[in-house]
Design a protein around this motif. Structure first.
Motif, short mmCIF file in Angstrom:
data_model
loop_
_atom_site.label_atom_id
_atom_site.label_comp_id
_atom_site.label_asym_id
_atom_site.label_seq_id
_atom_site.Cartn_x
_atom_site.Cartn_y
_atom_site.Cartn_z
N VAL A 109 0.73 -1.12 0.12
CA VAL A 109 -0.01 -0.12 0.18
C VAL A 109 0.73 1.13 -0.17
N ALA A 110 1.96 1.22 0.93
CA ALA A 110 2.77 2.46 0.99
C ALA A 110 3.43 2.65 -0.67
N MET A 111 3.92 1.75 -0.95
CA MET A 111 4.76 1.60 -2.31
C MET A 111 3.68 2.05 -3.42
N LEU A 112 2.46 1.42 -3.54
CA LEU A 112 1.66 1.92 -4.37
C LEU A 112 1.20 3.42 -4.21
N ASP A 113 1.10 3.99 -3.13
CA ASP A 113 0.74 5.43 -2.79
C ASP A 113 1.94 6.26 -3.46
N ARG A 114 3.25 5.91 -3.27
CA ARG A 114 4.36 6.44 -4.09
C ARG A 114 4.24 6.48 -5.59
N LEU A 115 4.01 5.10 -6.13
CA LEU A 115 3.75 5.10 -7.38
C LEU A 115 2.49 5.78 -8.12
N GLN A 116 1.67 6.01 -7.46
CA GLN A 116 0.41 6.62 -7.82
C GLN A 116 0.76 8.22 -7.67
N LYS A 117 1.31 8.51 -6.73
CA LYS A 117 1.65 10.02 -6.45
C LYS A 117 2.38 10.36 -7.73
N ALA A 118 3.38 9.48 -8.21
CA ALA A 118 4.53 9.77 -9.33
C ALA A 118 3.50 9.65 -10.61
N GLY A 119 2.36 9.29 -10.62
CA GLY A 119 1.48 8.96 -12.04
C GLY A 119 1.80 7.83 -12.77
N LEU A 120 2.32 6.65 -11.98
CA LEU A 120 2.68 5.54 -13.00
C LEU A 120 1.58 4.60 -12.62
N ILE A 121 0.64 4.56 -11.72
CA ILE A 121 -0.60 3.58 -11.44
C ILE A 121 -1.56 4.46 -11.06
N ARG A 122 -2.77 3.61 -11.38
CA ARG A 122 -3.94 4.34 -10.67
C ARG A 122 -4.80 2.86 -10.20
N ARG A 123 -5.42 3.18 -8.89
CA ARG A 123 -6.15 2.22 -8.38
C ARG A 123 -7.72 2.46 -8.88
N GLU A 124 -8.58 1.39 -9.28
CA GLU A 124 -9.73 1.25 -9.57
C GLU A 124 -10.64 0.47 -8.52
N VAL A 125 -11.82 0.58 -8.32
CA VAL A 125 -12.52 -0.10 -7.60
C VAL A 125 -12.99 -1.30 -8.56
N ASP A 126 -12.85 -2.49 -7.88
CA ASP A 126 -13.41 -3.58 -8.62
C ASP A 126 -14.77 -3.85 -8.89
N ALA A 127 -15.04 -4.15 -10.14
CA ALA A 127 -16.42 -4.33 -10.60
C ALA A 127 -17.34 -5.04 -10.07
N HIS A 128 -16.77 -6.24 -9.36
CA HIS A 128 -17.58 -7.15 -8.51
C HIS A 128 -17.52 -6.95 -7.14
N ASP A 129 -16.46 -6.37 -6.62
CA ASP A 129 -16.40 -6.27 -5.28
C ASP A 129 -15.82 -4.77 -4.66
N ARG A 130 -16.81 -3.98 -4.31
CA ARG A 130 -16.31 -2.49 -4.10
C ARG A 130 -15.08 -2.40 -3.18
N ARG A 131 -15.05 -3.51 -2.21
CA ARG A 131 -14.07 -3.30 -1.15
C ARG A 131 -12.49 -3.63 -1.81
N MET A 132 -12.47 -4.03 -3.02
CA MET A 132 -11.14 -4.49 -3.59
C MET A 132 -10.99 -3.27 -4.61
N ARG A 133 -9.70 -2.94 -4.66
CA ARG A 133 -8.94 -2.09 -5.55
C ARG A 133 -8.16 -2.76 -6.78
N ARG A 134 -8.16 -2.43 -7.98
CA ARG A 134 -7.41 -3.17 -8.97
C ARG A 134 -6.42 -2.06 -9.38
N ILE A 135 -5.36 -2.61 -9.66
CA ILE A 135 -4.24 -1.61 -9.86
C ILE A 135 -3.68 -1.59 -11.60
N ARG A 136 -3.92 -0.49 -12.19
CA ARG A 136 -3.43 -0.28 -13.61
C ARG A 136 -2.27 0.39 -13.65
#
Length: 141
Positions: free
Chosen positions: A63-90
């Motif tokens: 989670v901490a590493m993904l926060d850094r990657l997201q802040k750098a604009g390299l990834i985005r987190r999306e709500v899972d279409a089947h389970d809103r509790r989950m985040r998919r990473i693109r």
């Protein structure tokens, strides 16, 4: 298995610190470039839990590493279409460009370091490293 694929598998199995040093020139830690590689190679976006498993780390670390990657604009987190509790990473377009750079640096490194190795020895060593990795990942190891 083609020689390029064997070299890639062998280098990934070693997680060579020399390769890490070269990739730091792109501003990436080992965890960052490995995360980007796993995300780029996945057939569908991974969840944070799946990525943590791939990296053999705890979820809070991811989670901490993904926060850094997201802040750098390299990834985005999306709500899972089947389970809103989950985040998919693109990967974003910028993340995909970074992955292309990572591939180029890694391929040049593999060719430089492994070009003179006998293909059969490389194949055997790769198989042994994978076997050892599987044993180390077994419960109770």
């Amino acid at each position: 298995m083609p020689l390029d694929q064997m070299q890639q598998d062998f280098a990934l199995a070693l997680h060579d610190t020399a390769l890490d040093r070269r990739l730091k020139g792109l501003g990436l830690s080992q965890a960052s470039w490995m995360s980007i590689a796993y995300l780029a190679k996945a057939s569908e976006p991974l969840t944070q839990t799946e990525l943590a498993h791939c990296l053999s780390v705890e979820q809070p670390t991811v989670v901490a590493m993904l926060d850094r990657l997201q802040k750098a604009g390299l990834i985005r987190r999306e709500v899972d279409a089947h389970d809103r509790r989950m985040r998919r990473i693109r990967l974003t377009n910028e993340g995909a460009q970074v992955y292309t750079e990572v591939q180029q640096v890694a391929q040049a490194f593999r060719r430089e370091k492994l070009q003179d190795m006998d293909a059969e020895i490389l194949r055997q060593m790769t198989r042994l490293l994978h076997d050892l990795q599987q044993r180390l990942e077994e419960p109770g190891a």
